[in-house]
Design a protein around this motif. Sequence first.
Motif, PDB file in Angstrom:
ATOM      1  N   VAL A  73       0.986  -1.211   0.010  1.00 57.09           N
ATOM      2  CA  VAL A  73      -0.005  -0.167  -0.042  1.00 57.09           C
ATOM      3  C   VAL A  73       1.017   1.274   0.022  1.00 57.09           C
ATOM      4  N   CYS A  74       0.120   2.349  -0.207  1.00 62.46           N
ATOM      5  CA  CYS A  74       0.976   3.715  -0.307  1.00 62.46           C
ATOM      6  C   CYS A  74       1.665   3.872   0.937  1.00 62.46           C
ATOM      7  N   ARG A  75       2.717   4.434   0.915  1.00 62.62           N
ATOM      8  CA  ARG A  75       3.347   4.872   2.187  1.00 62.62           C
ATOM      9  C   ARG A  75       2.853   5.793   2.900  1.00 62.62           C
ATOM     10  N   TRP A  76       1.954   6.612   2.313  1.00 60.33           N
ATOM     11  CA  TRP A  76       1.070   7.787   2.847  1.00 60.33           C
ATOM     12  C   TRP A  76      -0.201   7.460   3.505  1.00 60.33           C
ATOM     13  N   TRP A  77      -0.392   6.223   3.129  1.00 61.44           N
ATOM     14  CA  TRP A  77      -1.666   5.635   3.863  1.00 61.44           C
ATOM     15  C   TRP A  77      -1.605   5.416   5.320  1.00 61.44           C
TER      16      TRP A  77
ATOM     17  N   THR B  22      -1.110  13.418   1.417  1.00 61.70           N
ATOM     18  CA  THR B  22      -1.779  12.974   0.160  1.00 61.70           C
ATOM     19  C   THR B  22      -1.105  12.028  -0.539  1.00 61.70           C
ATOM     20  N   SER B  23      -1.951  11.014  -1.297  1.00 61.95           N
ATOM     21  CA  SER B  23      -1.219  10.096  -2.078  1.00 61.95           C
ATOM     22  C   SER B  23      -1.863  10.321  -3.453  1.00 61.95           C
ATOM     23  N   THR B  24      -0.853   9.954  -4.102  1.00 65.76           N
ATOM     24  CA  THR B  24      -1.314   9.905  -5.706  1.00 65.76           C
ATOM     25  C   THR B  24      -1.089   8.815  -6.229  1.00 65.76           C
ATOM     26  N   CYS B  25      -0.754   7.592  -5.584  1.00 64.83           N
ATOM     27  CA  CYS B  25      -0.572   6.241  -5.914  1.00 64.83           C
ATOM     28  C   CYS B  25      -1.970   6.033  -6.745  1.00 64.83           C
ATOM     29  N   PRO B  26      -1.772   5.193  -8.057  1.00 61.29           N
ATOM     30  CA  PRO B  26      -0.818   4.499  -8.330  1.00 61.29           C
ATOM     31  C   PRO B  26       0.336   5.134  -9.101  1.00 61.29           C
TER      32      PRO B  26
ATOM     33  N   ALA C  98       5.393   8.028  -9.285  1.00 58.32           N
ATOM     34  CA  ALA C  98       6.234   9.150  -8.380  1.00 58.32           C
ATOM     35  C   ALA C  98       5.682   9.267  -7.139  1.00 58.32           C
ATOM     36  N   CYS C  99       4.528   8.699  -6.677  1.00 59.15           N
ATOM     37  CA  CYS C  99       3.953   9.123  -5.275  1.00 59.15           C
ATOM     38  C   CYS C  99       5.154   8.442  -4.352  1.00 59.15           C
ATOM     39  N   CYS C 100       5.354   7.206  -4.426  1.00 58.28           N
ATOM     40  CA  CYS C 100       6.206   6.663  -3.279  1.00 58.28           C
ATOM     41  C   CYS C 100       6.661   5.584  -3.828  1.00 58.28           C
ATOM     42  N   ARG C 101       6.599   5.319  -5.089  1.00 58.46           N
ATOM     43  CA  ARG C 101       7.363   3.795  -5.648  1.00 58.46           C
ATOM     44  C   ARG C 101       8.678   3.969  -6.042  1.00 58.46           C
TER      45      ARG C 101
END
Length: 489
Positions: free
Chosen positions: A358-362, A426-430, A433-436
């Motif tokens: 999961v997104c690291r900002w979740w 803020t999460s822009t996943c998928p 550039a968001c966190c991956r």
Amino acid sequence: MTMTSARAGDDEDVLDSLTIGRRVRQLRLDAGMTVEGLGEAIGRAASQISVIENGKRELRLAELQKLARALGTSLDAMLAPEPLSRRHELEIALERAQRGPLFRSLGLEALPIRKTLGDQAIETILRLHGELEKLHEQRAATPEEARRANTELRAEQRKRDNHYPELEEAAAKLLSAIGHRGGPLSQRATSELAAHLGFTLHYVGDLPVSTRSITDHRNGRIYLPVRQTGTDPRSALLQALAAHVLGQPEPSDYGDLLRQRVETNYLAGALMVPEESAVAYLSELKAARELSVEDLRDHFAVSYETAAHRFTNLATKHLDIPVHFTKVHSSGVISKAYENDDVQFPTDPLGSVEGQRVCRWWSARQVFEVEDRLSAYHQYTDKPVGTYWCTSAIVSASNGDFSVSVGTRFNDAKWFRGRDTSRRLTSTCPDPACCREPAEDTAAYWQGRAWPSARLNSSLLAAMPDGSTTGVDKVDVYEFLDRHSATTL
Ligand SMILES: [Zn+2]
């Protein structure tokens, strides 16, 4: 992966003759020559020039020299690793793909590479080819059947808002048979339930490691471990009783196995947190705008995970609140997930959620960053599909720490305690550039200069996160390295 390395050698040879062939073509066109013209100049048939240009034949040095002379250039210039045009790169990549094992296995006729085949068409084919290749790799790594069955099961749970009336009813009947009047189900009541169903309980020290309990129908016995590793001593017994009540036959496939597990868990949960008294309690909390998973946990004396799970069973059906639920390992990898609030979980190309990161900002991952692990953690997250409010807690198990989260859409946050949190991410996943993806300069600094040794993923359902081979999270690894290299120097 011996196959890959063996193939890589072949590929390089192919690439070479392909690259040289394209370069010959480019030089010929630059010189305004026809295939016939070049053939004449080196004493070959025009068809031979085409074969060379298409990279279908390796060239000897003498031939290369002849070609270079005819094209008015030097051998060095012809072999120079000058960048080819984008078009030529695309053509080479397509040629390579078409010669590869995957393309051949599909039994497709090779697509002739003509000028009329646009760059965009080639790019699309290459992209599809790449995705197909990735899929094949993932399939090889995990039992596809299990993951497919799990995905289907989640869709089914979503359709019924994760509420199973027939199991709620079965639980209510059993509880009334032993005269239970709602509220927490004591250990003694659990034993009474076993007796009511005709079982005696036997606590043993040598239960096979791969089992949680064994039910002996011949002698009406249930064997349980003397020392239980789980958090709740009632759950192994209740699950055994639930399986018995549901009359589940030996599962015939993964789909069966998973469905049975969902149903036994559900029934066991419904026995510990009975629908009627839980709905009455939750409705009170909702009216007071004080909904909280902790309160449900404390009210029924169950584990946090059981409370969160039970909350998702009842929230939509009885409180009219769509929700999502995740259980996420401290590495960020999802082990369980459910949603009917359109939150978008990361999925692999087959739609499987388990094993994805999961997104690291979740909230499910941010909760691990907080030092105070006892208080409830709440967070708003702005996601591409909307803003969500989530509450997370960390639970420890023999295989590590997990976050258990319950979340809901912004509009429904008003019913929950913790809605007034000021944490908002803020999460822009998928979007990668968001966190991956590591930041460019960090990646450039560490690329090829670090070797993280991967911990192997042992989950039955898990595909490797992001389709990578090892499941190593580079962002994490690089951050770790940055941190430690800064402090030890
Ligand atoms: Zn992200």
